[in-house]
Design an enzyme around this catalytic site. Sequence first.
Site, PDB file in Angstrom:
ATOM      1  N   SER A  59      30.498  54.426 -28.328  1.00 29.45           N
ATOM      2  CA  SER A  59      31.118  53.347 -27.958  1.00 29.45           C
ATOM      3  C   SER A  59      31.894  52.678 -27.876  1.00 29.45           C
ATOM      4  O   SER A  59      32.534  52.171 -27.093  1.00 29.45           O
ATOM      5  CB  SER A  59      29.870  52.092 -29.080  1.00 29.45           C
ATOM      6  OG  SER A  59      28.480  52.234 -29.213  1.00 29.45           O
ATOM      7  N   TYR A  92      33.249  59.375 -17.864  1.00 24.62           N
ATOM      8  CA  TYR A  92      32.359  58.969 -19.039  1.00 24.62           C
ATOM      9  C   TYR A  92      32.516  58.181 -19.830  1.00 24.62           C
ATOM     10  O   TYR A  92      31.301  57.520 -20.341  1.00 24.62           O
ATOM     11  CB  TYR A  92      33.723  60.161 -20.557  1.00 24.62           C
ATOM     12  CG  TYR A  92      33.157  60.246 -21.458  1.00 24.62           C
ATOM     13  CD1 TYR A  92      32.326  61.605 -21.995  1.00 24.62           C
ATOM     14  CD2 TYR A  92      33.487  59.480 -22.944  1.00 24.62           C
ATOM     15  CE1 TYR A  92      32.383  61.750 -22.845  1.00 24.62           C
ATOM     16  CE2 TYR A  92      32.958  60.000 -23.706  1.00 24.62           C
ATOM     17  CZ  TYR A  92      32.051  60.772 -24.112  1.00 24.62           C
ATOM     18  OH  TYR A  92      31.682  60.481 -25.829  1.00 24.62           O
TER      19      TYR A  92
END
Length: 238
Positions: A148, A161
């Site tokens: 996160s 990513y």
Amino acid sequence: MAEKRLKDRIALITGASRGIGRAVALAYAREGAHVILLSRDLSALGRVDDAVRKAGDGKEATLIPLDLADGGAIDALGPKLYERFGRLDILVGNAGILGRLSPLTHIPSEHWERVLAVNLTANWRLIRTLDPLLRRSDAGRVIFVTSSGVADSARAYWAPYSVSKIALETLAKTYADETRDSAIKVNLVNPRATATCMRAEAYPGEDQATLRQPDELTEIFVKLASPDWTATGEIVEP
């Protein structure tokens, strides 16, 4: 002796040949689960299988050498596991790749496409092919590994990513909402800074001895996989 928390549960773990996936596989074996190990590297899976036998009182793992960029192979997985086991109790979507750290305008299309294929699309395909087996479980549990901090920050040079991880979080929460009235619970784990090969690739100058080790994370994966876990659609940090 305390009852093993995952006794006789059937668990599929992607990216199981090293790092967090390997540590989770061993923890699940210790807790009585039959583990299905998925990775591209068959020889590495064999070494994990040896460790699983020691951790799980001699129980062998099921090994699946598979490239998660191969959509057709993923689609065939559900029917094959149904023939062998008839159900699936736990899915841990742990596999992921970093891709090239580069400005958006310099990323080759094949690099972008492979990161999205492995980190995002493969997990959608796993949901699609394994959902019927998870619904045959009395307590289907799905756990995805996210990142996160990177995903939320939209950090420069990390686009493939970070885009894949923020999309994975949305994918998982959508599946959680769609299965809210079923026995399936879907959650994500954000492991934060952990000593893995991917972390070393991203931060080559970092001393991994100062980081949390993968086996320090396994307790939360066991809890999330347990039939006793009731929350769904959450991001959990160990």
